[in-house]
Design a protein around this motif. Structure first.
Motif, short mmCIF file in Angstrom:
data_model
loop_
_atom_site.label_atom_id
_atom_site.label_comp_id
_atom_site.label_asym_id
_atom_site.label_seq_id
_atom_site.Cartn_x
_atom_site.Cartn_y
_atom_site.Cartn_z
N LEU A 12 0.87 -1.18 0.00
CA LEU A 12 0.00 0.00 0.00
C LEU A 12 0.90 1.23 0.00
O LEU A 12 1.66 1.44 0.95
CB LEU A 12 -0.87 0.00 1.27
CG LEU A 12 -1.75 1.22 1.50
CD1 LEU A 12 -2.77 1.38 0.39
CD2 LEU A 12 -2.47 1.11 2.84
N VAL A 13 0.85 1.99 -1.09
CA VAL A 13 1.67 3.20 -1.15
C VAL A 13 0.73 4.39 -1.04
O VAL A 13 0.18 4.87 -2.02
CB VAL A 13 2.50 3.26 -2.46
CG1 VAL A 13 3.46 4.45 -2.41
CG2 VAL A 13 3.25 1.97 -2.69
N ASN A 14 0.50 4.78 0.21
CA ASN A 14 -0.33 5.97 0.44
C ASN A 14 0.65 7.14 0.49
O ASN A 14 1.50 7.20 1.37
CB ASN A 14 -1.07 5.85 1.77
CG ASN A 14 -2.05 6.98 1.97
OD1 ASN A 14 -3.20 6.90 1.56
ND2 ASN A 14 -1.59 8.07 2.58
N ALA A 15 0.55 8.03 -0.45
CA ALA A 15 1.54 9.12 -0.49
C ALA A 15 0.85 10.45 -0.70
O ALA A 15 -0.12 10.55 -1.46
CB ALA A 15 2.55 8.86 -1.59
N THR A 45 -6.80 2.04 -13.51
CA THR A 45 -6.89 3.47 -13.21
C THR A 45 -8.34 3.83 -12.87
O THR A 45 -9.25 3.06 -13.20
CB THR A 45 -6.47 4.32 -14.42
OG1 THR A 45 -7.33 3.97 -15.51
CG2 THR A 45 -5.03 4.07 -14.81
N TYR A 46 -8.52 5.00 -12.28
CA TYR A 46 -9.88 5.36 -11.87
C TYR A 46 -10.72 5.85 -13.05
O TYR A 46 -11.91 5.59 -13.12
CB TYR A 46 -9.83 6.43 -10.77
CG TYR A 46 -11.16 6.64 -10.15
CD1 TYR A 46 -11.71 5.67 -9.32
CD2 TYR A 46 -11.92 7.77 -10.43
CE1 TYR A 46 -12.97 5.83 -8.77
CE2 TYR A 46 -13.17 7.94 -9.88
CZ TYR A 46 -13.69 6.96 -9.05
OH TYR A 46 -14.94 7.11 -8.51
N THR A 47 -10.09 6.56 -13.98
CA THR A 47 -10.86 7.10 -15.11
C THR A 47 -10.23 6.69 -16.44
O THR A 47 -9.06 6.29 -16.49
CB THR A 47 -10.89 8.64 -15.08
OG1 THR A 47 -9.54 9.11 -15.19
CG2 THR A 47 -11.52 9.20 -13.83
N ASP A 184 -4.47 2.41 -9.10
CA ASP A 184 -4.28 3.82 -8.80
C ASP A 184 -5.54 4.36 -8.08
O ASP A 184 -6.63 3.84 -8.29
CB ASP A 184 -4.03 4.59 -10.11
CG ASP A 184 -3.42 5.96 -9.85
OD1 ASP A 184 -3.04 6.23 -8.69
OD2 ASP A 184 -3.30 6.74 -10.81
N GLU A 185 -5.37 5.41 -7.30
CA GLU A 185 -6.49 6.04 -6.57
C GLU A 185 -7.26 5.01 -5.74
O GLU A 185 -8.49 4.93 -5.82
CB GLU A 185 -7.46 6.75 -7.54
CG GLU A 185 -6.84 7.68 -8.55
CD GLU A 185 -6.49 9.06 -8.00
OE1 GLU A 185 -6.61 9.26 -6.79
OE2 GLU A 185 -6.08 9.92 -8.81
N TYR A 186 -6.53 4.22 -4.98
CA TYR A 186 -7.19 3.16 -4.20
C TYR A 186 -8.24 3.73 -3.24
O TYR A 186 -9.23 3.09 -2.91
CB TYR A 186 -6.13 2.34 -3.43
CG TYR A 186 -5.72 2.96 -2.13
CD1 TYR A 186 -6.43 2.71 -0.96
CD2 TYR A 186 -4.65 3.87 -2.06
CE1 TYR A 186 -6.07 3.32 0.24
CE2 TYR A 186 -4.29 4.47 -0.88
CZ TYR A 186 -5.01 4.20 0.26
OH TYR A 186 -4.68 4.82 1.45
N GLN A 187 -8.01 4.98 -2.81
CA GLN A 187 -8.92 5.55 -1.81
C GLN A 187 -10.32 5.78 -2.35
O GLN A 187 -11.27 5.91 -1.60
CB GLN A 187 -8.34 6.87 -1.25
CG GLN A 187 -8.46 8.09 -2.13
CD GLN A 187 -7.39 8.16 -3.24
OE1 GLN A 187 -6.56 7.27 -3.34
NE2 GLN A 187 -7.43 9.20 -4.05
N ASP A 188 -10.46 5.84 -3.67
CA ASP A 188 -11.78 6.02 -4.26
C ASP A 188 -12.25 4.74 -4.97
O ASP A 188 -13.16 4.78 -5.80
CB ASP A 188 -11.77 7.19 -5.27
CG ASP A 188 -11.91 8.53 -4.56
OD1 ASP A 188 -12.70 8.61 -3.61
OD2 ASP A 188 -11.21 9.49 -4.95
N THR A 189 -11.59 3.62 -4.66
CA THR A 189 -11.95 2.34 -5.31
C THR A 189 -12.94 1.58 -4.43
O THR A 189 -12.77 1.52 -3.21
CB THR A 189 -10.67 1.50 -5.53
OG1 THR A 189 -9.76 2.28 -6.31
CG2 THR A 189 -10.95 0.20 -6.22
N LEU A 210 -1.20 -0.90 -4.29
CA LEU A 210 -2.28 0.10 -4.27
C LEU A 210 -1.63 1.46 -4.07
O LEU A 210 -0.87 1.66 -3.12
CB LEU A 210 -3.24 -0.15 -3.10
CG LEU A 210 -3.88 -1.53 -2.96
CD1 LEU A 210 -4.89 -1.50 -1.80
CD2 LEU A 210 -4.60 -1.93 -4.24
N PHE A 211 -1.92 2.37 -4.98
CA PHE A 211 -1.39 3.74 -4.88
C PHE A 211 -2.53 4.72 -4.63
O PHE A 211 -3.63 4.53 -5.18
CB PHE A 211 -0.72 4.15 -6.20
CG PHE A 211 0.70 3.69 -6.34
CD1 PHE A 211 1.75 4.51 -5.98
CD2 PHE A 211 0.98 2.42 -6.83
CE1 PHE A 211 3.06 4.08 -6.11
CE2 PHE A 211 2.29 1.98 -6.96
CZ PHE A 211 3.34 2.82 -6.60
#
Ligand SMILES: Nc1ncnc2c1ncn2[C@@H]1O[C@H](COP(=O)(O)OP(=O)(O)OP(=O)(O)O)[C@@H](O)[C@H]1O
Length: 648
Positions: A12-15, A45-47, A184-189, A210-211
């Motif tokens: 988990l790469v929360n940056a 990717t998210y989008t 990418d954008e794991y926080q909105d997944t 997870l980024f």
């Protein structure tokens, strides 16, 4: 639960902002291609826009870069005609299919689509539908086409998750195919998506990365149900260089983040630059004059506004806002808000009606500038929206016909008195939109209000969003500018942002996102537990239903008070309301103290404030409205000064 930490293959790469996450994913993908040319790499990717951006200079056959939908569409295809999967489909969707066949509500659109089916297959019953479906498919649309085995955006994910849960062997095929998976954008997944990959790779040699950045969470996709699994991830890989901002801004961002493992240092290049002034808080009693003054002194300033009702009103699109704001599907607690769907480019717009309308606005622009090739390209790219028979050009007369249709659409947009409903009539008359898509849009009762909105309001919003000097809370991510002016504002409805309450709390507490989030998830669990027990939403409580459930409600209130007795967030945000309820219990006070939005509003303000500040490369100004300041300003002033602002 499968525990992954013994395997150390989940990272988990929360940056924080500006730390080069997108750049890092690209670099890692390229490195994997070079070092492991035989491995397969998956990058979610998210989008669609982010996928295009990431794929730009990655050109290798063994790499799949795309959204979760494009991945599942391609990965599940081979299973979608399998007998067992078809049986699972009938099991899951039998009731829905039968309800549609019965059409007990006599819906005209359903009746028309049932008749269409009968014309084609001569009869319509569940057994006929079963007999005729040879395979399931993703129909790339927001609507299921269940008679034909067509899965919508949402159901592609939920049905795939269902398949993976039923058939772990299919889940394992993800990990046998891909050796590296990046999200990418794991926080909105969505948790379902995180679980699909986690369950597949745990216990294998596949590396799952997870980024993202929790502080930059924008949507309500993630429901908090992956927290235990997150604990199993290796979080030792950090990205702690900020490549975007000057030292003063980076120090400030560290202080807002307030979590030492995420402290950033800026890059040597950025260290050489300095701002024209220290980050500042400007307090004013006239916001618009102050904005004008600041823009006069630096005309390139990017102004970050909260996109709320007032903003739509200012740009002449209040009807559009109100029509979407009253829709249940975009109410508080849902994944997207009205503002999300009204400010998202059509590429990634989750709302079927807005996606279609914004596509048309772009076409009208291209028509005006005679870029007809681009119009045809848009038709081609959105085959699930536009009907090929309507736009396909074989002969000269096809060309003329299409030109006439475009002219007719253009004329509607030119006429300020025309409404969205009149525009849809033109589209229907010319059969330019796919019939299933149109049926989905038309039969959604929640859209009714929006049909009466003048089309000119769409153009006003699009024009406003195109202005590079203003940005919204949702357009903020990914952008940066030398000078940023963040206009602090509150919004009590859609979006819910309690900025001044956040400032007040910040003056009194040392806030950290991790603890604040944890409190939020624990708290809303309690609220949803209560709603499940009483079988209704707290916001729908009336005098009689309150009396009926009074005992349960009072017990819950006492247990919440007990559970969060020493929690500083609860103490600040909620406790007074709970106390008031205990003094004089009643329905209004119960609803007041059990409101999720009081906590959410402060949490979202915290994240928005961070994201806003992080967009500044050099000069950062926060504009505060004197009249909106809450509580004693002295501690707030001390906090601002302590973290690196000067107050003007
Ligand atoms: N290793 C690097 N060297 C130089 N510049 C970099 C490096 N990594 C990123 N950058 C630059 O820093 C800026 C921020 O990078 P990027 O967009 O990848 O960060 P991010 O973490 O995804 O940002 P955010 O979370 O704020 O959206 C970009 O302008 C990018 O070109």
């Amino acid at each position: 639960m499968i525990v992954a930490d013994s395997l150390k293959n989940c990272f988990l790469v929360n940056a924080p902002a500006g730390s080069g996450k997108t750049t890092q994913i690209k670099a890692m993908v390229k490195k994997c291609i070079l070092e492991n040319p035989r491995d397969n790499i998956l990058c979610i990717t998210y989008t669609n826009r982010a996928a295009d951006e990431l794929s730009r200079d990655v050109d290798a056959k063994n790499v799949f870069i795309g959204t979760i939908h494009s991945f599942l569409n391609s990965f599940m295809k081979s299973y979608f005609s399998h007998r067992d999967i078809l049986d699972l489909y009938y099991e899951v969707y039998e009731d829905k299919i039968k309800q549609r066949i019965d059409n007990s509500g006599q819906d005209d659109h359903i009746m028309a689509s049932n008749n269409k089916y009968k014309d084609k297959y001569s009869e319509l019953d569940f057994e006929t539908v079963k007999k005729n479906i040879e395979k399931i498919s993703y129909n790339k649309s927001p609507f299921n086409t269940l008679y034909y085995g067509g899965l919508s955006h949402d159901d592609l994910i939920s049905f795939s998750k269902n398949i993976f849960d039923h058939y772990p062997i299919i889940s394992k095929r993800i990990s046998s195919k891909y050796q590296f998976i990046f999200i990418d954008e794991y926080q909105d997944t969505m948790s379902d998506v995180l679980k699909i990959f986690y369950n597949s790779v745990a216990g294998s040699n596949v590396q799952l990365y997870l980024f993202g950045d929790r502080m930059q969470q924008i949507y309500k996709n993630y429901d908090g149900s992956f927290e235990e699994q997150f604990e199993c991830f290796d979080t030792t890989q950090a990205l702690l260089t900020n490549y975007r901002s000057v030292t003063d801004v980076v120090l400030l961002l560290n202080n807002i983040y307030n979590d030492s493992p995420f402290n950033q240092d800026n890059s040597p290049e950025m260290k050489l630059l300095s701002a024209d002034f220290q980050p500042r808080i400007v307090i004013t009693d006239n916001i618009s004059t102050s904005i004008d003054d600041i823009k006069k002194s630096d005309s390139n300033t990017l102004v970050l506004y909260l996109f709320n009702k007032e903003r739509f009103s200012d740009i002449g699109a209040l009807n559009l806002y109100q029509a979407f704001d009253c829709m249940e599907k975009y109410s508080f607690g849902k994944t997207y808000s009205a503002v999300n769907v009204l400010t998202t480019h059509y590429d990634d717009n989750p709302d079927p009606l807005m996606k279609l309308l914004y596509c048309l606005v772009e076409m009208v622009d291209n028509y005006q500038t005679q870029k007809y090739g681009l119009i045809v390209q848009t038709f081609k790219s959105y085959k699930s929206i536009f009907c090929e028979d309507g736009w396909y050009i074989k002969t000269h007369s096809d060309k003329q016909r299409l030109f006439n249709i475009l002219k007719e659409i253009f004329d509607v947009f030119q006429d300020e008195s025309k409404t969205i409903s009149e525009l849809l009539t033109v589209l229907e008359r010319n059969s330019i939109v796919d019939s299933v898509y149109m049926e989905g849009v038309q039969s959604d009762d929640e859209n009714k209000e929006a049909f009466n909105v003048p089309v000119i309001e769409l153009i006003r919003v699009v024009k406003y969003l195109r202005n590079p000097k203003v940005s919204t809370q949702h357009g903020v991510k990914g952008e940066s500018h030398d000078s940023v002016l963040f206009v602090a504002d509150d919004s009590y409805k859609n979006p819910i942002v309690h900025m001044y309450r956040f400032f007040e709390m910040w003056g009194q507490l040392s806030i950290s996102l991790k603890e604040f989030h944890q409190f939020y998830y624990d708290y809303i669990n309690e609220l949803s537990d209560l709603q499940n027990t009483i079988g209704m939403k707290i916001s729908e409580l009336k005098k009689d239903s309150f009396v009926k459930h009074e005992k349960v409600i009072c017990e819950k209130i006492s247990s919440i008070l007990d559970q969060f007795r020493c929690n500083p967030y609860f103490e600040f945000i909620c406790k007074e309301r709970y106390r008031q309820f205990l003094v004089k219990p009643g329905v209004t006070k119960a609803k007041d103290c059990l409101k999720e939005s009081s906590v959410f509003g402060v949490l979202s303000a915290y994240k928005l404030f961070y994201v806003g500040c992080s967009r500044a490369r050099k000069n950062l100004t926060i504009l505060m409205d004197q009249s909106k300041i809450k509580g004693d300003f002295e501690p707030q002033k001390n906090k601002f000064t302590e973290i690196g602002f000067k107050i003007e």
